[in-house]
Enzyme design. Sequence first.
Site, PDB file in Angstrom:
ATOM      1  N   ASP A   1       0.871  -1.167   0.000  1.00 27.87           N
ATOM      2  CA  ASP A   1       0.000   0.000   0.000  1.00 27.87           C
ATOM      3  C   ASP A   1       0.911   1.222   0.000  1.00 27.87           C
ATOM      4  O   ASP A   1       1.813   1.319   0.826  1.00 27.87           O
ATOM      5  CB  ASP A   1      -0.838  -0.027   1.284  1.00 27.87           C
ATOM      6  CG  ASP A   1      -2.188   0.618   1.114  1.00 27.87           C
ATOM      7  OD1 ASP A   1      -2.237   1.719   0.551  1.00 27.87           O
ATOM      8  OD2 ASP A   1      -3.182   0.018   1.552  1.00 27.87           O
TER       9      ASP A   1
ATOM     10  N   ASP B   1      -2.941   4.695  -2.359  1.00 25.43           N
ATOM     11  CA  ASP B   1      -3.912   5.337  -1.490  1.00 25.43           C
ATOM     12  C   ASP B   1      -4.386   6.655  -2.127  1.00 25.43           C
ATOM     13  O   ASP B   1      -3.565   7.408  -2.660  1.00 25.43           O
ATOM     14  CB  ASP B   1      -3.208   5.620  -0.159  1.00 25.43           C
ATOM     15  CG  ASP B   1      -4.155   5.986   0.950  1.00 25.43           C
ATOM     16  OD1 ASP B   1      -5.019   5.170   1.275  1.00 25.43           O
ATOM     17  OD2 ASP B   1      -4.019   7.103   1.500  1.00 25.43           O
TER      18      ASP B   1
ATOM     19  N   GLU C   1      -6.701   3.556  -5.531  1.00 21.56           N
ATOM     20  CA  GLU C   1      -7.927   3.837  -4.785  1.00 21.56           C
ATOM     21  C   GLU C   1      -8.345   5.221  -5.241  1.00 21.56           C
ATOM     22  O   GLU C   1      -7.677   6.215  -4.956  1.00 21.56           O
ATOM     23  CB  GLU C   1      -7.681   3.853  -3.275  1.00 21.56           C
ATOM     24  CG  GLU C   1      -8.972   4.135  -2.521  1.00 21.56           C
ATOM     25  CD  GLU C   1      -8.782   4.807  -1.172  1.00 21.56           C
ATOM     26  OE1 GLU C   1      -9.694   4.745  -0.358  1.00 21.56           O
ATOM     27  OE2 GLU C   1      -7.724   5.438  -0.935  1.00 21.56           O
TER      28      GLU C   1
ATOM     29  N   HIS D   1     -11.343  -2.044   4.470  1.00 25.52           N
ATOM     30  CA  HIS D   1     -11.117  -1.606   5.855  1.00 25.52           C
ATOM     31  C   HIS D   1     -11.751  -0.256   6.151  1.00 25.52           C
ATOM     32  O   HIS D   1     -11.720   0.193   7.288  1.00 25.52           O
ATOM     33  CB  HIS D   1      -9.614  -1.549   6.101  1.00 25.52           C
ATOM     34  CG  HIS D   1      -8.932  -0.541   5.219  1.00 25.52           C
ATOM     35  ND1 HIS D   1      -8.863  -0.683   3.843  1.00 25.52           N
ATOM     36  CD2 HIS D   1      -8.349   0.638   5.490  1.00 25.52           C
ATOM     37  CE1 HIS D   1      -8.240   0.364   3.331  1.00 25.52           C
ATOM     38  NE2 HIS D   1      -7.926   1.177   4.310  1.00 25.52           N
ATOM     39  N   ASP D   2     -12.263   0.411   5.141  1.00 23.47           N
ATOM     40  CA  ASP D   2     -12.919   1.707   5.364  1.00 23.47           C
ATOM     41  C   ASP D   2     -14.434   1.584   5.303  1.00 23.47           C
ATOM     42  O   ASP D   2     -15.150   2.257   6.044  1.00 23.47           O
ATOM     43  CB  ASP D   2     -12.509   2.710   4.272  1.00 23.47           C
ATOM     44  CG  ASP D   2     -11.036   3.064   4.317  1.00 23.47           C
ATOM     45  OD1 ASP D   2     -10.479   3.126   5.428  1.00 23.47           O
ATOM     46  OD2 ASP D   2     -10.451   3.275   3.234  1.00 23.47           O
TER      47      ASP D   2
HETATM   48  C1  GLC Z   1      -7.503   5.729   2.270  1.00 20.82           C
HETATM   49  C2  GLC Z   1      -7.363   4.586   3.234  1.00 20.82           C
HETATM   50  C3  GLC Z   1      -7.896   5.012   4.567  1.00 20.82           C
HETATM   51  C4  GLC Z   1      -7.093   6.175   5.057  1.00 20.82           C
HETATM   52  C5  GLC Z   1      -7.067   7.297   4.023  1.00 20.82           C
HETATM   53  C6  GLC Z   1      -5.986   8.299   4.345  1.00 20.82           C
HETATM   54  O1  GLC Z   1      -8.804   6.058   1.995  1.00 20.82           O
HETATM   55  O2  GLC Z   1      -8.012   3.455   2.718  1.00 20.82           O
HETATM   56  O3  GLC Z   1      -7.897   3.968   5.500  1.00 20.82           O
HETATM   57  O4  GLC Z   1      -7.636   6.675   6.246  1.00 20.82           O
HETATM   58  O5  GLC Z   1      -6.789   6.832   2.738  1.00 20.82           O
HETATM   59  O6  GLC Z   1      -4.725   7.744   4.096  1.00 20.82           O
END
Ligand code: GLC
Length: 537
Positions: A102, A203, A258, A323-324
Site C-alpha cells: 500500500d 492510497d 484507490e 477496511h474503510d
Molecule cells: C484511504 C485509506 C484510509 C485512510 C485514508 C488516508 O482512503 O483506505 O484507511 O484513512 O486513505 O490515508
Amino acid sequence: MSRQTGTPWWQKAVFYHIYPQSFLDTNGDGIGDLEGIRRKLSYLKELGVDAIWLSPVYMSPLKDEGYDVAGYTTIHPRYGTMEDFRKLLSEAHALGLRLIMDLVLNHTSDMHPWFTEARSSADHPRHDWYLWHAGRNGKKPNNWLTNFGRSAWKKEEATGKYYYHSFFPEQPDLNWRNPQVKKAMFNIVRHWLGMGVDGFRLDVANMLFKHADYPDNPVWALVSDRNVYNRNQPETYEVLRDLRSLVDHYPGRITIGEVYVSPPGNSALAASFLGNGEDMLHLAFDFTLLFTRWSAFAFRNVIRRYYKALPAGGWPCFVLSNHDLGRAVNHYLFPLSKEKKARLLATLLLTLRGTPFIYYGDEIGMENRHIPRSRIRDRYGRMLYPLYKGRDKARTPMQWEPSRHAGFSPATPWLPVHPNYRSCNVATQRQQADSVWNHYHSLLRLRRTLPALQTGEIEMKRPGNGYLMYTRRDATSRYDILLNFTPFRRKVTEYRKEENRVILHSTHPSRTGQPVQYPFYLLPYEGVIIGTGFIES
Ligand code: GLC
C-alpha cells in the site's frame, strides 16, 4: 518467479486484501504481524487466491492505523523486521503468490522527518514539500474540508502559516508540484520494486494535486461532498502517467488506484485514471457495488454503467468490502441471512469480468462487529461518536478457529473478535461442505479451470424475472451466470430450448453437478454457473 506472456497475470488473478494488524498475531501482543501472514501463506494458496495486498506496514505513529507513514522504507516493529518482510515476500513468491504494498503518496505522517524539517522554518529547503498558506484576511485560506467535514487547514504557531491536510491534521499533504517530492517518492517506488514487490495499491490516488490558487469549493459541493478544487486535478493524471512509465520498467508490476470518489457512483471518474488503458493505472477501484440496492436491476445498472465507463483496453476490477467501508454482507439492507448474502455475493464477485478483490474474512462471511465505545480505535469513531462509530467494525481479528480469541492471538486482541466466531471461523467452515468457505473455495477452483470466467467477454442480459443473468464466453466456451436476489423460485425464461446444460456450481451445493431440467427454476437466493458446452464455430 515465472512471468506469463499473453494476458497479464493481474487480469486473471484474484487478490486478497490483508489488514495486517488483524490477520494473525504470532508474538502475543494482540496485534497481527508479518510472521502471522507468512504462516498463513499456504492457507491462502489453498483457498485459491493469486495475489495479496497488504495495508500499510511501514513505520508510523499510527494515528490512522498506518496510513500516516513516518518511514516509507522501514517496517513498523509491531509487524516485525525488514528481514521478516523479505522472508514473507520470498516465500509468497515461492508459492506463486504475488504481493503488493500500500503506497501513501498524498500525505505523510506529521512525524515524518520531511515534515519535521518542513515545519521548522519557512526558509527550510523542505518547507515547500508540503502545502502552506498564510491565510486570507486573518482567516483560513479557503473552505476546503477533510473527508470528515472539518476544515482541512491547520495553523502552525512557529511559522504562522496554515498547512493542508486532506485527512487528520497528523497527515499533512505533500506538495506534488515540487519536483523534489516526486523524485523522493519515485525513489521509494524503485526501492520496493527493486526488492521484488509486485506493485502497489495507491492510497487516494486522485487527490495528489489541489488547485494551485486554492479557490473556495462551491457551497453545493460542500453540502454534497463533491470536492471540486481539492481532488481530480489535471496534473494528477500526469504524475500517474509518469509513475506508470517507471513501473513499466519492472516487468509484471502493477498499480491499483484507490480513487476516492465521494459520494460513490461516479464510475467514469474512477475509470478516467486508467488513461487509455495502458498509460496510467492498471486498475482503479470503483466502489459502486457496495452502495447498491439488493436487486437484480440495481446490480445490473451499476455494473453496466461501470463497464461502459471503462476506456477501450481498460480492465475492470471489483471489490465488495474493505477496511474503510465495511463488510460485504452488511451493505445491503435486505432481510436475508448474512450467510446467504455472502454466497450470492461471492458468486457475483468471482464471475464478473474483472479482477476480484476479496477482503480477509469475507471467505467465511465475516460481519461488521459493533465496537463498544471504550474499545473504539479509529479516531474518526472517537471524534464523531455516536453519529459515526468509525471504521473498526470491519477491521476485527480474522476468525481462524472456534477457540479463545478465534485463534487470532493468545492475548487480548487490539479490537474485539466478533462473537459469531464459534461458527464463523475457518477451521469449522472447512469441515462443512455447505459453508461459505467451501463456497469460495470451490468457486475459486472452478474459476481457475475455466479461462472464460477469467478473461472471457461478458454480456449482461435484461433482468426479467428478479434474477441477474450474464454470460461469459471465449472462443470455445460459454457460461451463464444467474443470480436470484429474491426469496422466490424463479423460472428462467431465457432457456427456451432444451439444450444440454449443466449446473457447474450453485450456492446450494446439492445442485452442483446436476443437469439442468426444463423448465429451469432458480431456487430462492440461488446463484448458479451453468455450463452450456462448446460453441459451434
Ligand atoms: C484511504 C485509506 C484510509 C485512510 C485514508 C488516508 O482512503 O483506505 O484507511 O484513512 O486513505 O490515508
